[in-house]
Design a protein around this motif. Sequence first.
Motif, PDB file in Angstrom:
ATOM      1  N   SER A  52       0.849  -1.184   0.000  1.00  0.00           N
ATOM      2  CA  SER A  52       0.000   0.000   0.000  1.00  0.00           C
ATOM      3  C   SER A  52       0.885   1.234   0.000  1.00  0.00           C
ATOM      4  O   SER A  52       1.965   1.228   0.591  1.00  0.00           O
ATOM      5  N   TRP A  53       0.450   2.266  -0.688  1.00  0.00           N
ATOM      6  CA  TRP A  53       1.206   3.526  -0.646  1.00  0.00           C
ATOM      7  C   TRP A  53       0.293   4.707  -0.932  1.00  0.00           C
ATOM      8  O   TRP A  53      -0.840   4.521  -1.394  1.00  0.00           O
ATOM      9  N   GLY A  54       0.796   5.886  -0.600  1.00  0.00           N
ATOM     10  CA  GLY A  54       0.043   7.116  -0.838  1.00  0.00           C
ATOM     11  C   GLY A  54       0.275   7.639  -2.250  1.00  0.00           C
ATOM     12  O   GLY A  54       1.353   7.447  -2.819  1.00  0.00           O
ATOM     13  N   ALA A  55      -0.730   8.293  -2.808  1.00  0.00           N
ATOM     14  CA  ALA A  55      -0.627   8.820  -4.174  1.00  0.00           C
ATOM     15  C   ALA A  55       0.208  10.106  -4.176  1.00  0.00           C
ATOM     16  O   ALA A  55      -0.094  11.051  -3.440  1.00  0.00           O
ATOM     17  N   LEU A  56       1.246  10.107  -5.001  1.00  0.00           N
ATOM     18  CA  LEU A  56       2.202  11.215  -4.971  1.00  0.00           C
ATOM     19  C   LEU A  56       1.583  12.586  -5.259  1.00  0.00           C
ATOM     20  O   LEU A  56       2.042  13.586  -4.678  1.00  0.00           O
ATOM     21  N   PRO A  57       0.530  12.706  -6.119  1.00  0.00           N
ATOM     22  CA  PRO A  57      -0.015  14.059  -6.344  1.00  0.00           C
ATOM     23  C   PRO A  57      -0.576  14.691  -5.071  1.00  0.00           C
ATOM     24  O   PRO A  57      -0.775  15.906  -5.023  1.00  0.00           O
ATOM     25  N   PHE A  58      -0.836  13.872  -4.041  1.00  0.00           N
ATOM     26  CA  PHE A  58      -1.396  14.402  -2.799  1.00  0.00           C
ATOM     27  C   PHE A  58      -0.379  14.337  -1.660  1.00  0.00           C
ATOM     28  O   PHE A  58      -0.727  14.472  -0.497  1.00  0.00           O
ATOM     29  N   TYR A  59       0.869  14.129  -2.031  1.00  0.00           N
ATOM     30  CA  TYR A  59       1.953  13.965  -1.056  1.00  0.00           C
ATOM     31  C   TYR A  59       1.987  15.129  -0.057  1.00  0.00           C
ATOM     32  O   TYR A  59       2.128  16.298  -0.442  1.00  0.00           O
ATOM     33  N   TRP A  72      -2.801  15.014   2.210  1.00  0.00           N
ATOM     34  CA  TRP A  72      -3.471  13.760   1.868  1.00  0.00           C
ATOM     35  C   TRP A  72      -4.991  13.860   1.810  1.00  0.00           C
ATOM     36  O   TRP A  72      -5.647  12.930   1.295  1.00  0.00           O
ATOM     37  N   GLU A  73      -5.574  14.945   2.313  1.00  0.00           N
ATOM     38  CA  GLU A  73      -7.041  15.041   2.352  1.00  0.00           C
ATOM     39  C   GLU A  73      -7.648  14.703   0.988  1.00  0.00           C
ATOM     40  O   GLU A  73      -8.627  13.963   0.891  1.00  0.00           O
ATOM     41  N   GLY A  74      -7.064  15.271  -0.057  1.00  0.00           N
ATOM     42  CA  GLY A  74      -7.638  15.106  -1.390  1.00  0.00           C
ATOM     43  C   GLY A  74      -7.521  13.709  -1.968  1.00  0.00           C
ATOM     44  O   GLY A  74      -8.125  13.399  -3.005  1.00  0.00           O
ATOM     45  N   GLU A  75      -6.738  12.859  -1.281  1.00  0.00           N
ATOM     46  CA  GLU A  75      -6.511  11.516  -1.832  1.00  0.00           C
ATOM     47  C   GLU A  75      -7.688  10.563  -1.593  1.00  0.00           C
ATOM     48  O   GLU A  75      -7.820   9.545  -2.292  1.00  0.00           O
ATOM     49  N   ALA A  76      -8.530  10.892  -0.611  1.00  0.00           N
ATOM     50  CA  ALA A  76      -9.556   9.943  -0.145  1.00  0.00           C
ATOM     51  C   ALA A  76     -10.424   9.346  -1.261  1.00  0.00           C
ATOM     52  O   ALA A  76     -10.601   8.121  -1.309  1.00  0.00           O
ATOM     53  N   PRO A  77     -10.980  10.133  -2.181  1.00  0.00           N
ATOM     54  CA  PRO A  77     -11.836   9.525  -3.214  1.00  0.00           C
ATOM     55  C   PRO A  77     -11.083   8.533  -4.105  1.00  0.00           C
ATOM     56  O   PRO A  77     -11.672   7.536  -4.558  1.00  0.00           O
ATOM     57  N   TYR A  78      -9.808   8.769  -4.349  1.00  0.00           N
ATOM     58  CA  TYR A  78      -9.029   7.850  -5.178  1.00  0.00           C
ATOM     59  C   TYR A  78      -8.726   6.575  -4.395  1.00  0.00           C
ATOM     60  O   TYR A  78      -8.804   5.470  -4.912  1.00  0.00           O
ATOM     61  N   ARG A  79      -8.371   6.750  -3.129  1.00  0.00           N
ATOM     62  CA  ARG A  79      -8.117   5.609  -2.249  1.00  0.00           C
ATOM     63  C   ARG A  79      -9.351   4.705  -2.167  1.00  0.00           C
ATOM     64  O   ARG A  79      -9.232   3.475  -2.139  1.00  0.00           O
TER      65      ARG A  79
END
Lengths: 335, 335, 335
Positions: A249-256, A259-266
């Motif tokens: 598992s890893w975090g999406a770099l555009p939201f590095y 991270w708030e904005g990553e939730a819908p993609y996650r």
Amino acid sequence: MRHFLSTEDWSRNELQSILDRARELRSSPMGDALKGKSVALMFFNPSLRTRSSFDIGVHQLGGHAIILDAQGQTWPVEFEEGAVMDGGPEEHVKEAARVLSRYADLIAIRCFPKFQDWEAEREDPLITAYAKHATVPVINMETIVHPCQELAMMLALQDRHGDVSGKDFLLTWVPHPKPLNTAVANSAVLMASKMGMNVRMLIPDEVYELDERYMDAAERFCGENNARFSVTTNVEEAYAGAHAVYAKSWGALPFYGAWEGEAPYRAKGAGFMIDDAKMALTDNATVSHCLPMRRNVKIADSVVDSPAFLGIEEAENRLHVQKAMMERLVQDSDG
Amino acid sequence: MRHFLSTEDWSRNELQSILDRARELRSSPMGDALKGKSVALMFFNPSLRTRSSFDIGVHQLGGHAIILDAQGQTWPVEFEEGAVMDGGPEEHVKEAARVLSRYADLIAIRCFPKFQDWEAEREDPLITAYAKHATVPVINMETIVHPCQELAMMLALQDRHGDVSGKDFLLTWVPHPKPLNTAVANSAVLMASKMGMNVRMLIPDEVYELDERYMDAAERFCGENNARFSVTTNVEEAYAGAHAVYAKSWGALPFYGAWEGEAPYRAKGAGFMIDDAKMALTDNATVSHCLPMRRNVKIADSVVDSPAFLGIEEAENRLHVQKAMMERLVQDSDG
Amino acid sequence: MRHFLSTEDWSRNELQSILDRARELRSSPMGDALKGKSVALMFFNPSLRTRSSFDIGVHQLGGHAIILDAQGQTWPVEFEEGAVMDGGPEEHVKEAARVLSRYADLIAIRCFPKFQDWEAEREDPLITAYAKHATVPVINMETIVHPCQELAMMLALQDRHGDVSGKDFLLTWVPHPKPLNTAVANSAVLMASKMGMNVRMLIPDEVYELDERYMDAAERFCGENNARFSVTTNVEEAYAGAHAVYAKSWGALPFYGAWEGEAPYRAKGAGFMIDDAKMALTDNATVSHCLPMRRNVKIADSVVDSPAFLGIEEAENRLHVQKAMMERLVQDSDG
């Protein structure tokens, strides 16, 4: 003298010879390659396997490991050239690296990225600075790549699959409550492509693509080996006929670092846990994950507890591959 | 393969042979029983004597100890079977224990109870889970019992008293500012009763009785040895004619985790510090306490600094008995 | 049996023989003076060089070092004689020191002053109490003096200058954002004066004079060696013709623990950073500083990166001089 910062700088043949030597050390663990030598293990982050396996491995080769927990026990360090050091750091890496090199024959460093600014952190500034100023070889115990884990993974894969050339390797993103470091994902595709496997990545959305440095390198290594590199968001397509599944598992770099904005993609990867149904799509694949690993979040108990799971062997292999690498580095260094 | 989780599982003869071997190691400390072997020492709580004596003892037997401070340096661990690991723990004990077993030949664990729920904590869940999943012997460095301390205590008692069978052993509750773990109290009565001593407990009130598991075991061991087991709140009666006094403070189990209500009962023991007047009631008894120990709160300076005090010898004995136990466990394990 | 708490108690000849032995160990590092022996390293403060160099040095002499980080990992300790221990400390130094002495053959301690009350802290209560109650030699790894650093400094000076008798040694106060411990400043003047150098101190104001114990001792040692001891606030005068410059920052003792009032005096030293202009006033002097060291605050990059800088050699020498000292202490202790 040579460092072991990333497998990118090491050829396929060199890496294979490390793996072959690791197999020998696995059956005959005691040696004297580090007799009279000391190894400094610097930890900026927690560790169970890495500290245990390095400490024990050094001892088995006749040497002595010292452990430096860099948080609290030692001084904060400055990395900028020419800095006027009137802030927090009491010491410059120029002095820290040079002095440690007078005491120790190898320096190994674990330093995760800080999740603040990927443009700066993708340069891996701490270990790069230590490698620049140290006068002994520096080993990466996980920063933005995890090359020791790569070797351990590949040893486990070869043990089970024999020659892995042309076999299908799937790196699948899996769920986790938090965005994590991309190091092991970067490393998995680097090593699988370097050793001639067809590499597929399964990600919930294209925002989960790895840094272009690693995507490009994996594609290039696949090309050199007449293998295929591909990325998909389709689960069935990804698992179909795979020989080896690797989870991370890893975090999406555009939201590095934001991270708030990553939730819908996650959320798109919510169903990506490895389970029996997905495994049934493969060609009787093996499964692995570097440890620690959250059961029933990343991989279902039924898969972890099946013979397909290589995670324990892979973790054990850390000991053997690290010993082989240390042996090689001191041989090169003593030259 | 056998663990050393509690002396309850070890026979009197087996324990005596460990003590006899410890005496030999005391006069001839270097050995090679752990040559080429590694021992993982896991600490979830502070330690001075335990970490020092294990680390040095392993070295003296030719092995290598690694120290894992489980708070901060390593990952939090899940113990529940089948858990969906979406909370704090990153790793399951199944993986942690199995991987450590690939690196180390013995695993020793210190993990105090958390003072939250005695019904759960009396099962000693952490070390029990490690022992279940580890593939190497596990040693208890203090959880809800402290079996290494027991052996050290008994070695000191035998050194001073010779055969302790039929001698009168008094475990006295002593004052302390805070409610403490019952581990050493449980252990003191287990070992004294197992080795044939008459065991008396002096407590301020019946709420200070130990868990029935240990009360019952001590009574049973006394019975097997034709010795007496008794509990009293009467100071004079307790000290009268005693041969060995052992001091410990602990919290009353009925108030476990909700200590406010314990205060009036604790007040009944305000005069329980060991002093010269109490010692004058004994049959020239020895006195001891596991360390650390608060002077002039638990035991008066005049008693600590008298020849009756065995605490330093007992602490030294930790080194010797642990070496003897490790030697035995690896022999059984290799055997 | 003898401790190494301060060089004040050691004669010039004794110290020189340690330095001579350190040179031998530098060219031939492995030995067996500590074979079968253990050394306890107790840290109450952070350390990089000290823990590395002691740990490695003990191993190179065939012994085994254990590291006790006294904050968090072990118990707080009481030092007062006859204390009723109903406060924070769980253990008295009488027990801690005696028990450690049963496990280890040497005890080394780092404990900085707490910046609360210099009248109490100038007695160095912690290490003094350990030395009183320990039954093995105790080594100072920096308290209110830093005698291991002194030896390392002098070895580096002799390597570069040959016989240092009659050479001019300048200890200059240098800027730093915070008031610091006087230990290294105390030690620098003790060692330079003991070995026959003319000692000058450059300070921003007379409030930066060191404790009279060290000023008096330095003056006395200079007198015994027919050398001069002087203090100045004049930069040009201080640097003129110096052969060896040593830099250190420290807080003014009259403001100890109440530093607000120190600011105007500290401001007088704002220009005291060592730079090329100042170095041009010297007789081609060497420059050093114990590490860690803030570049461009205490010493300009151009000076640190010039051949005049001895700091890396001095840091390396810690390893050699400590080994020589440990060898000597165990010989005396066994003798």
